[in-house]
Design a protein around this motif. Structure first.
Motif, PDB file in Angstrom:
ATOM      1  N   GLN A  23       0.835  -1.202   0.000  1.00 37.64           N
ATOM      2  CA  GLN A  23       0.000   0.000   0.000  1.00 37.64           C
ATOM      3  C   GLN A  23       0.869   1.251   0.000  1.00 37.64           C
ATOM      4  OE1 GLN A  23      -2.378   0.736   3.617  1.00 37.64           O
ATOM      5  NE2 GLN A  23      -4.199   0.850   2.317  1.00 37.64           N
ATOM      6  N   GLU A  80     -15.320  -2.655  -1.405  1.00 39.67           N
ATOM      7  CA  GLU A  80     -14.685  -3.763  -0.687  1.00 39.67           C
ATOM      8  C   GLU A  80     -13.941  -4.677  -1.651  1.00 39.67           C
ATOM      9  OE1 GLU A  80     -15.432  -7.240  -0.602  1.00 39.67           O
ATOM     10  OE2 GLU A  80     -16.909  -7.105  -2.222  1.00 39.67           O
ATOM     11  N   SER A  81     -12.978  -5.413  -1.087  1.00 37.98           N
ATOM     12  CA  SER A  81     -12.261  -6.469  -1.798  1.00 37.98           C
ATOM     13  C   SER A  81     -11.940  -7.545  -0.769  1.00 37.98           C
ATOM     14  CB  SER A  81     -10.981  -5.927  -2.430  1.00 37.98           C
ATOM     15  OG  SER A  81     -10.252  -6.962  -3.062  1.00 37.98           O
ATOM     16  N   SER A 109      -5.680  -1.104  -3.104  1.00 36.53           N
ATOM     17  CA  SER A 109      -6.304  -0.104  -2.229  1.00 36.53           C
ATOM     18  C   SER A 109      -5.698   1.276  -2.442  1.00 36.53           C
ATOM     19  CB  SER A 109      -6.170  -0.520  -0.762  1.00 36.53           C
ATOM     20  OG  SER A 109      -4.833  -0.412  -0.310  1.00 36.53           O
ATOM     21  N   HIS A 112      -6.982   2.477  -6.013  1.00 36.09           N
ATOM     22  CA  HIS A 112      -8.417   2.700  -6.181  1.00 36.09           C
ATOM     23  C   HIS A 112      -8.788   4.182  -6.289  1.00 36.09           C
ATOM     24  CE1 HIS A 112     -12.773   2.525  -4.807  1.00 36.09           C
ATOM     25  NE2 HIS A 112     -12.758   1.875  -5.948  1.00 36.09           N
ATOM     26  N   TYR A 186      -9.067   2.862   3.685  1.00 31.93           N
ATOM     27  CA  TYR A 186      -8.871   1.469   3.292  1.00 31.93           C
ATOM     28  C   TYR A 186      -8.106   0.721   4.389  1.00 31.93           C
ATOM     29  CZ  TYR A 186     -10.013   3.425  -1.279  1.00 31.93           C
ATOM     30  OH  TYR A 186     -10.637   4.078  -2.324  1.00 31.93           O
ATOM     31  N   VAL A 209     -10.787  -5.988   2.631  1.00 31.18           N
ATOM     32  CA  VAL A 209     -10.496  -4.563   2.725  1.00 31.18           C
ATOM     33  C   VAL A 209     -11.777  -3.812   2.387  1.00 31.18           C
ATOM     34  CG1 VAL A 209      -9.046  -2.673   1.890  1.00 31.18           C
ATOM     35  CG2 VAL A 209      -8.158  -5.019   1.903  1.00 31.18           C
ATOM     36  N   ASP A 210     -12.063  -2.759   3.133  1.00 32.87           N
ATOM     37  CA  ASP A 210     -13.220  -1.943   2.804  1.00 32.87           C
ATOM     38  C   ASP A 210     -12.916  -0.476   3.058  1.00 32.87           C
ATOM     39  OD1 ASP A 210     -14.368  -1.121   5.593  1.00 32.87           O
ATOM     40  OD2 ASP A 210     -14.045  -3.283   5.745  1.00 32.87           O
ATOM     41  N   ALA A 211     -13.696   0.377   2.430  1.00 31.13           N
ATOM     42  CA  ALA A 211     -13.547   1.821   2.582  1.00 31.13           C
ATOM     43  C   ALA A 211     -14.865   2.487   2.230  1.00 31.13           C
ATOM     44  CB  ALA A 211     -12.425   2.342   1.691  1.00 31.13           C
TER      45      ALA A 211
END
Length: 297
Positions: A23, A80-81, A109, A112, A186, A209-211
């Protein structure tokens, strides 16, 4: 390998390290053209867009201007992933096989926001901004008075054509042409409890992973789009148009178009315009930087 809580905790630490390292190492371009804005609710309303501050000589009382309020809002979206890691893989000590996957999740992330920001820039011909017009349009209303009264004059920040679009931007201000709104950053999470339903029913540990983020437009006056051929002449026309942009009331905005954003097929043409040739005969050399992000195609 014996599966227990301490092993799963150590595994998550290892995966998260791969995620965070990738990241941090991923190069991005979105901050060149977008301003990050924190969000603390479902959406942010940017009612002050269109209100350029101006100064006057202070004689007598202050003059309080009734600026036009705009209801431009950006609503946060969830992204999300997620992946599942079979328990058998951990028992068989195949942890290293999955580390590149978590590194790729870290890279994704960071990338994105690039995807969102440059996709919005490309959509500027069909997506409205604060004044109700498309962000790139031929009839943005500019009023003769600072309170948006009177008959508006139509101003264009778009040059029509049939070629691939290129963009000239002023990114020198506190607010760049695009807003990247961040409600929740993220972050990698895990569901690895031994009594978790997924572990019990599918013998699988889940990581995701989410944001909560979204993008929107800032001032249209800080951007110009052209689909005409990228030539020195058309580049000069775009610069001249931007430098002539004025706020309501007719005050010059002091626009400084310093970034030329192009798709990959126009990068060569952009550099021929903005980089001095062997004879120093390029009149526009050094007037802007070139940015050719992969996300524009």
């Amino acid at each position: 390998m014996i599966i227990n809580a301490s092993v799963l905790s150590a595994l998550f630490v290892a995966y998260k390290a791969e995620f965070q390292n990738a990241q941090a190492a991923t190069p991005t371009d979105w901050k060149r053209i977008a301003t990050p804005v924190p969000s603390s609710s479902a959406s942010n309303t940017y009612g002050w867009l269109g209100q350029f501050p101006t100064f006057r000589e202070w004689i007598g009382d202050r003059v309080l201007k009734n600026m036009a309020a705009h209801g431009y809002s950006i609503t946060n979206k969830k992204f999300e992933s997620s992946v599942g890691v079979p328990r058998d893989a951990i028992e068989d000590d195949e942890i290293g096989v999955y580390k590149p996957l978590f590194a790729e999740m870290g890279r994704a992330s960071s990338a994105h926001p690039d995807e969102l920001v440059f996709a919005l820039l490309k959509a500027g011909l069909t997506t409205t901004c604060y004044d109700g017009q498309y962000f790139f349009d031929t009839d943005h209303p500019v009023y003769p008075s600072t309170d948006a009264s009177g008959t508006a004059v139509s101003v264009s920040n778009y040059q029509d054509g049939t070629g691939p679009a290129w963009y000239l931007l002023d990114v020198s201000r506190a607010l760049k042409p695009i807003i990247f709104q961040n409600r929740r950053n993220y972050d990698l999470k895990a569901m690895t409890a031994m009594d978790d339903e997924s572990v019990f029913m599918r013998d699988e540990y889940r990581y995701g992973v989410d944001a909560r983020v979204n993008v929107g437009f800032g001032f249209w006056q800080f951007a110009y789009c052209s689909k005409a051929p990228l030539t020195a002449e058309n580049y000069g026309l775009a610069r001249a148009a931007m430098k002539n942009f004025r706020a309501d009331g007719g005050r010059p905005l002091g626009i400084n178009p310093g970034l030329l954003v192009v798709p990959s097929q126009l990068e060569g043409a952009a550099r021929k315009i903005l980089v001095k040739d062997a004879d120093n005969g390029n009149e526009w050399a050094g007037t802007a930087e070139v940015l050719a992000p992969a996300w524009l195609g």
